[in-house]
Design a protein around this motif. Structure first.
Motif, mmCIF file in Angstrom:
data_model
loop_
_atom_site.group_PDB
_atom_site.id
_atom_site.type_symbol
_atom_site.label_atom_id
_atom_site.label_comp_id
_atom_site.label_asym_id
_atom_site.label_seq_id
_atom_site.Cartn_x
_atom_site.Cartn_y
_atom_site.Cartn_z
ATOM 1 N N GLU A 208 46.902 27.858 35.103
ATOM 2 C CA GLU A 208 46.916 29.007 36.008
ATOM 3 C C GLU A 208 46.406 30.262 35.299
ATOM 4 O OE1 GLU A 208 50.087 31.558 38.766
ATOM 5 O OE2 GLU A 208 50.756 29.836 37.567
ATOM 6 N N PHE A 209 46.780 30.423 34.021
ATOM 7 C CA PHE A 209 46.305 31.574 33.247
ATOM 8 C C PHE A 209 44.783 31.550 33.122
ATOM 9 C CE2 PHE A 209 45.053 33.658 29.320
ATOM 10 C CZ PHE A 209 45.779 34.839 29.338
ATOM 11 N N SER A 210 44.237 30.378 32.821
ATOM 12 C CA SER A 210 42.780 30.256 32.678
ATOM 13 C C SER A 210 42.064 30.569 33.980
ATOM 14 C CB SER A 210 42.421 28.845 32.202
ATOM 15 O OG SER A 210 43.004 28.571 30.941
ATOM 16 N N ALA A 211 42.668 30.186 35.100
ATOM 17 C CA ALA A 211 42.039 30.457 36.392
ATOM 18 C C ALA A 211 42.023 31.949 36.711
ATOM 19 C CB ALA A 211 42.771 29.682 37.486
ATOM 20 N N ILE A 212 43.044 32.672 36.257
ATOM 21 C CA ILE A 212 43.114 34.116 36.520
ATOM 22 C C ILE A 212 42.288 34.898 35.506
ATOM 23 C CG2 ILE A 212 44.682 36.091 36.729
ATOM 24 C CD1 ILE A 212 46.867 34.140 37.515
ATOM 25 N N ASP A 213 42.145 34.380 34.272
ATOM 26 C CA ASP A 213 41.400 35.065 33.212
ATOM 27 C C ASP A 213 39.903 34.996 33.525
ATOM 28 O OD1 ASP A 213 40.661 36.333 30.904
ATOM 29 O OD2 ASP A 213 41.009 34.591 29.601
ATOM 30 N N TYR A 214 39.466 35.885 34.401
ATOM 31 C CA TYR A 214 38.100 35.812 34.945
ATOM 32 C C TYR A 214 37.033 36.042 33.879
ATOM 33 C CZ TYR A 214 34.448 36.272 38.479
ATOM 34 O OH TYR A 214 33.315 36.086 39.244
ATOM 35 N N ASP A 215 37.272 36.983 32.941
ATOM 36 C CA ASP A 215 36.272 37.279 31.916
ATOM 37 C C ASP A 215 36.452 36.437 30.654
ATOM 38 O OD1 ASP A 215 38.581 38.344 30.947
ATOM 39 O OD2 ASP A 215 37.870 40.422 30.842
ATOM 40 N N GLU A 216 37.431 35.505 30.680
ATOM 41 C CA GLU A 216 37.686 34.590 29.563
ATOM 42 C C GLU A 216 37.905 35.324 28.240
ATOM 43 O OE1 GLU A 216 34.508 31.797 29.413
ATOM 44 O OE2 GLU A 216 35.000 30.874 31.341
ATOM 45 N N SER A 217 38.643 36.426 28.319
ATOM 46 C CA SER A 217 38.937 37.217 27.126
ATOM 47 C C SER A 217 40.219 36.769 26.435
ATOM 48 C CB SER A 217 39.049 38.698 27.508
ATOM 49 O OG SER A 217 40.134 38.902 28.403
ATOM 50 N N GLY A 218 40.994 35.930 27.078
ATOM 51 C CA GLY A 218 42.261 35.502 26.510
ATOM 52 C C GLY A 218 43.411 36.423 26.859
ATOM 53 N N ASP A 224 40.846 41.322 36.047
ATOM 54 C CA ASP A 224 40.869 39.861 36.151
ATOM 55 C C ASP A 224 41.518 39.402 37.449
ATOM 56 O OD1 ASP A 224 39.600 39.275 33.720
ATOM 57 O OD2 ASP A 224 41.472 39.555 32.621
ATOM 58 N N ILE A 225 42.652 40.013 37.781
ATOM 59 C CA ILE A 225 43.371 39.616 38.989
ATOM 60 C C ILE A 225 42.556 39.934 40.236
ATOM 61 C CG2 ILE A 225 45.459 40.036 40.365
ATOM 62 C CD1 ILE A 225 46.930 40.557 37.751
ATOM 63 N N HIS A 226 41.926 41.109 40.230
ATOM 64 C CA HIS A 226 41.125 41.519 41.384
ATOM 65 C C HIS A 226 39.923 40.588 41.575
ATOM 66 C CE1 HIS A 226 39.314 44.106 44.379
ATOM 67 N NE2 HIS A 226 38.200 44.179 43.653
ATOM 68 N N LEU A 227 39.216 40.289 40.484
ATOM 69 C CA LEU A 227 38.032 39.431 40.582
ATOM 70 C C LEU A 227 38.406 37.992 40.953
ATOM 71 C CD1 LEU A 227 36.001 40.720 37.488
ATOM 72 C CD2 LEU A 227 35.507 41.114 39.909
ATOM 73 N N SER A 228 39.502 37.499 40.407
ATOM 74 C CA SER A 228 39.911 36.134 40.739
ATOM 75 C C SER A 228 40.335 36.035 42.200
ATOM 76 C CB SER A 228 41.044 35.697 39.832
ATOM 77 O OG SER A 228 42.197 36.493 40.008
ATOM 78 N N ASN A 229 40.961 37.072 42.727
ATOM 79 C CA ASN A 229 41.347 37.065 44.153
ATOM 80 C C ASN A 229 40.123 37.136 45.041
ATOM 81 O OD1 ASN A 229 44.091 36.915 43.597
ATOM 82 N ND2 ASN A 229 44.370 39.135 43.603
ATOM 83 N N LEU A 230 39.105 37.933 44.643
ATOM 84 C CA LEU A 230 37.875 37.994 45.418
ATOM 85 C C LEU A 230 37.171 36.650 45.452
ATOM 86 C CD1 LEU A 230 36.297 41.444 44.376
ATOM 87 C CD2 LEU A 230 37.299 40.807 46.584
ATOM 88 N N GLU A 231 37.165 35.943 44.308
ATOM 89 C CA GLU A 231 36.527 34.643 44.249
ATOM 90 C C GLU A 231 37.222 33.637 45.163
ATOM 91 O OE1 GLU A 231 35.103 31.395 40.852
ATOM 92 O OE2 GLU A 231 36.481 33.025 40.366
#
Length: 234
Positions: A208-218, A224-231
């Motif tokens: 779940e963390f990896s799915a939310i970590d949109y920019d893969e920064s760790g 990240d949350i905003h972009l993952s929700n848009l996707e």
């Protein structure tokens, strides 16, 4: 010729009694098996705990709660036994020994049939008393087993917290494989060792963390949350 129907009736009573007990304890058995799965995996390690480590074990809230539940259920069983004996002696005119005998065989669902509630008032009382007393007895044995399980789980948790950390522990706790163990990784490792979480729980959270970590920064931030929700919406 009259004995055959009587035996069939007795067999039906035994089957009904065992069926009632089976229905009451089946859920309890599943619950205890789930708890024991974690305890049994670690039990072999606990047996090697040193004496000074055992002395560090203190009473846990979960253990105290399990003991209180067992005590309350035991008192409820005792009250039902006394109430049943009083009803038999008052309405059925039985002596103490016969009343105690009938209460025991009824609560344990054996029901031999040689003694029973015969008066109308006694049978009305028995309808509610038999059901509630059987449930209380099943609950008592459930809490008795749960109490022992909680004690064992607490002992294992204390062993995991107080035993020396080894290089093998650090290797197992290094989730990302970078050679260093962070505080979060160490906490997760100890929680797994205590049996409070399992590997599947950790992997599910990391996924779940990896799915939310949109920019893969760790790390996670509002972007990240905003972009993952848009996707997800797209």
């Amino acid at each position: 010729m009259a004995t055959a129907p009587y035996r069939n009736h007795q067999g039906a009573r035994y089957s009904a009694g065992f069926g009632l007990v089976g229905a009451l304890v089946s859920g309890a058995a599943n619950y205890l098996v789930e708890k024991q799965e974690r305890v049994l995996v670690q039990k072999i390690y606990f047996k090697y705990m040193k004496k000074e480590q055992r002395e560090l074990i203190v009473v846990d809230d979960g253990v105290v709660a399990a003991h209180w539940k067992m005590l309350i259920a035991g008192v409820a069983v005792f009250v039902h036994l006394i109430a049943g004996m009083f009803a038999l002696m008052y309405w059925e005119g039985m002596n103490f020994i016969d009343a105690f005998y009938l209460v025991c065989v009824t609560v344990t669902t054996l029901g031999y049939g040689d003694q029973s509630f015969r008066s109308q008032a006694g049978r009305i009382f028995a309808v509610f008393w038999i059901l509630s007393s059987t449930v209380c007895l099943a609950q008592f044995f459930l809490y008795l087993a749960e109490s022992r399980t909680e004690e064992r789980q607490h002992e294992i948790a204390c062993w995991a917290l107080h035993r020396p950390t080894t290089p093998a522990d650090l290797e197992a706790a290094d989730l990302d494989g970078d050679g260093d163990v962070s505080a979060a990784e160490f906490v997760l490792y100890k929680l797994k060792e205590e049996g409070k979480i399992v590997e599947d729980d950790v992997q599910g959270i990391l996924k779940e963390f990896s799915a939310i970590d949109y920019d893969e920064s760790g790390t996670l931030n509002l972007s990240d949350i905003h972009l993952s929700n848009l996707e997800k919406e797209i």
